[in-house]
Scaffold this motif. Structure first.
Motif, PDB file in Angstrom:
ATOM      1  N   SER A  81       0.833  -1.205   0.000  1.00  0.00           N
ATOM      2  CA  SER A  81       0.000   0.000   0.000  1.00  0.00           C
ATOM      3  C   SER A  81       0.867   1.254   0.000  1.00  0.00           C
ATOM      4  N   GLU A  82       1.891   1.265   0.827  1.00  0.00           N
ATOM      5  CA  GLU A  82       2.816   2.406   0.876  1.00  0.00           C
ATOM      6  C   GLU A  82       3.515   2.596  -0.464  1.00  0.00           C
ATOM      7  N   THR A  83       3.942   1.502  -1.072  1.00  0.00           N
ATOM      8  CA  THR A  83       4.654   1.559  -2.344  1.00  0.00           C
ATOM      9  C   THR A  83       3.756   2.114  -3.443  1.00  0.00           C
ATOM     10  N   ILE A  84       2.536   1.630  -3.507  1.00  0.00           N
ATOM     11  CA  ILE A  84       1.601   2.113  -4.526  1.00  0.00           C
ATOM     12  C   ILE A  84       1.315   3.598  -4.317  1.00  0.00           C
ATOM     13  N   GLU A  85       1.054   3.980  -3.080  1.00  0.00           N
ATOM     14  CA  GLU A  85       0.760   5.389  -2.774  1.00  0.00           C
ATOM     15  C   GLU A  85       1.949   6.282  -3.152  1.00  0.00           C
ATOM     16  N   LYS A  86       3.146   5.836  -2.815  1.00  0.00           N
ATOM     17  CA  LYS A  86       4.361   6.598  -3.125  1.00  0.00           C
ATOM     18  C   LYS A  86       4.552   6.723  -4.640  1.00  0.00           C
ATOM     19  N   ASN A  87       4.371   5.606  -5.362  1.00  0.00           N
ATOM     20  CA  ASN A  87       4.518   5.638  -6.825  1.00  0.00           C
ATOM     21  C   ASN A  87       3.468   6.536  -7.470  1.00  0.00           C
ATOM     22  N   GLU A  88       2.220   6.454  -6.993  1.00  0.00           N
ATOM     23  CA  GLU A  88       1.154   7.298  -7.544  1.00  0.00           C
ATOM     24  C   GLU A  88       1.475   8.771  -7.334  1.00  0.00           C
ATOM     25  N   SER A  89       1.984   9.100  -6.151  1.00  0.00           N
ATOM     26  CA  SER A  89       2.348  10.492  -5.872  1.00  0.00           C
ATOM     27  C   SER A  89       3.506  10.950  -6.754  1.00  0.00           C
ATOM     28  N   ARG A  90       4.512  10.101  -6.881  1.00  0.00           N
ATOM     29  CA  ARG A  90       5.659  10.445  -7.735  1.00  0.00           C
ATOM     30  C   ARG A  90       5.234  10.645  -9.181  1.00  0.00           C
ATOM     31  N   LEU A  91       4.316   9.809  -9.626  1.00  0.00           N
ATOM     32  CA  LEU A  91       3.875   9.837 -11.016  1.00  0.00           C
ATOM     33  C   LEU A  91       3.263  11.179 -11.394  1.00  0.00           C
ATOM     34  N   VAL A  92       2.531  11.796 -10.480  1.00  0.00           N
ATOM     35  CA  VAL A  92       1.863  13.064 -10.784  1.00  0.00           C
ATOM     36  C   VAL A  92       2.457  14.229  -9.991  1.00  0.00           C
ATOM     37  N   ASP A  93       3.685  14.066  -9.526  1.00  0.00           N
ATOM     38  CA  ASP A  93       4.358  15.139  -8.795  1.00  0.00           C
ATOM     39  C   ASP A  93       4.419  16.402  -9.655  1.00  0.00           C
ATOM     40  N   GLY A  94       3.981  17.506  -9.112  1.00  0.00           N
ATOM     41  CA  GLY A  94       3.982  18.757  -9.857  1.00  0.00           C
ATOM     42  C   GLY A  94       2.720  18.993 -10.668  1.00  0.00           C
ATOM     43  N   PHE A  95       1.835  18.014 -10.727  1.00  0.00           N
ATOM     44  CA  PHE A  95       0.555  18.177 -11.420  1.00  0.00           C
ATOM     45  C   PHE A  95      -0.421  18.861 -10.459  1.00  0.00           C
ATOM     46  N   THR A  96      -1.265  19.697 -10.967  1.00  0.00           N
ATOM     47  CA  THR A  96      -2.386  20.186 -10.173  1.00  0.00           C
ATOM     48  C   THR A  96      -3.403  19.048 -10.090  1.00  0.00           C
ATOM     49  N   PRO A  97      -4.336  19.113  -9.157  1.00  0.00           N
ATOM     50  CA  PRO A  97      -5.368  18.067  -9.124  1.00  0.00           C
ATOM     51  C   PRO A  97      -6.122  17.962 -10.454  1.00  0.00           C
ATOM     52  N   GLU A  98      -6.349  19.085 -11.100  1.00  0.00           N
ATOM     53  CA  GLU A  98      -7.044  19.080 -12.392  1.00  0.00           C
ATOM     54  C   GLU A  98      -6.192  18.387 -13.462  1.00  0.00           C
ATOM     55  N   GLU A  99      -4.885  18.667 -13.452  1.00  0.00           N
ATOM     56  CA  GLU A  99      -3.987  18.036 -14.422  1.00  0.00           C
ATOM     57  C   GLU A  99      -3.910  16.529 -14.188  1.00  0.00           C
ATOM     58  N   ALA A 100      -3.876  16.117 -12.921  1.00  0.00           N
ATOM     59  CA  ALA A 100      -3.835  14.686 -12.607  1.00  0.00           C
ATOM     60  C   ALA A 100      -5.111  13.998 -13.103  1.00  0.00           C
TER      61      ALA A 100
END
Length: 151
Positions: A104-123
């Motif tokens: 769960s931690e790994t998935i959450e971390k990867n998901e965050s990294r994947l859209v790092d710098g994106f606004t919620p709208e961009e994500a």
């Protein structure tokens, strides 16, 4: 830099798999094994290899190999289906509880990294574009054939 969409998608997949491999290595799992374990742990039913093949779009030999390695590592056990002795059901063992929080931690971390710098709208837009591209390629989410799963 890779200029084709397909090349970029392969590179993105490779990057997310590498991050998963690094994180899961401490418990002896690969990213492929981790994805399947995560699915098994969040299932209400004891799935069959056939269900995993369909859901992950993997061949029978690939799934058999992954399940065999997971069983040898003590994460799962394959038992005959009471209703059909020709197939086996997958049972998650206690050792997998250690894995649950890490996955769960790994998935959450990867998901965050994947859209790092994106606004919620961009994500949200990125997710919509990915869904549309997947649909454009004719890929439809496979349905599980396990009756208990839909109940």
């Amino acid at each position: 830099m890779i200029k084709t969409f397909g090349g970029r998608i392969r590179l993105l997949h490779w990057g997310t798999s590498q991050a998963m491999n690094e994180s899961l290595a401490r418990i002896g799992l690969t990213s492929a094994q981790g994805r399947i374990m995560f699915r098994l742990m969040h299932s209400k039913a004891h799935l069959r290899a056939r269900d995993i093949e369909r859901e992950f779009c993997l061949s029978h030999p690939t799934v058999s190999g992954i399940l065999s390695r997971l069983e040898k590592k003590g994460f799962i056990e394959l038992r005959p289906d009471p209703a059909d002795k020709r197939c086996k059901r997958i049972y998650v063992l206690d050792k997998a509880s250690e894995f649950s929080s890490l996955m769960s931690e790994t998935i959450e971390k990867n998901e965050s990294r994947l859209v790092d710098g994106f606004t919620p709208e961009e994500a949200a837009q990125f997710a919509a574009y990915l869904e549309r591209a997947i649909g454009n390629m004719g890929v439809r989410p496979p349905e599980l054939s396990c009756k208990e799963e839909s109940e």
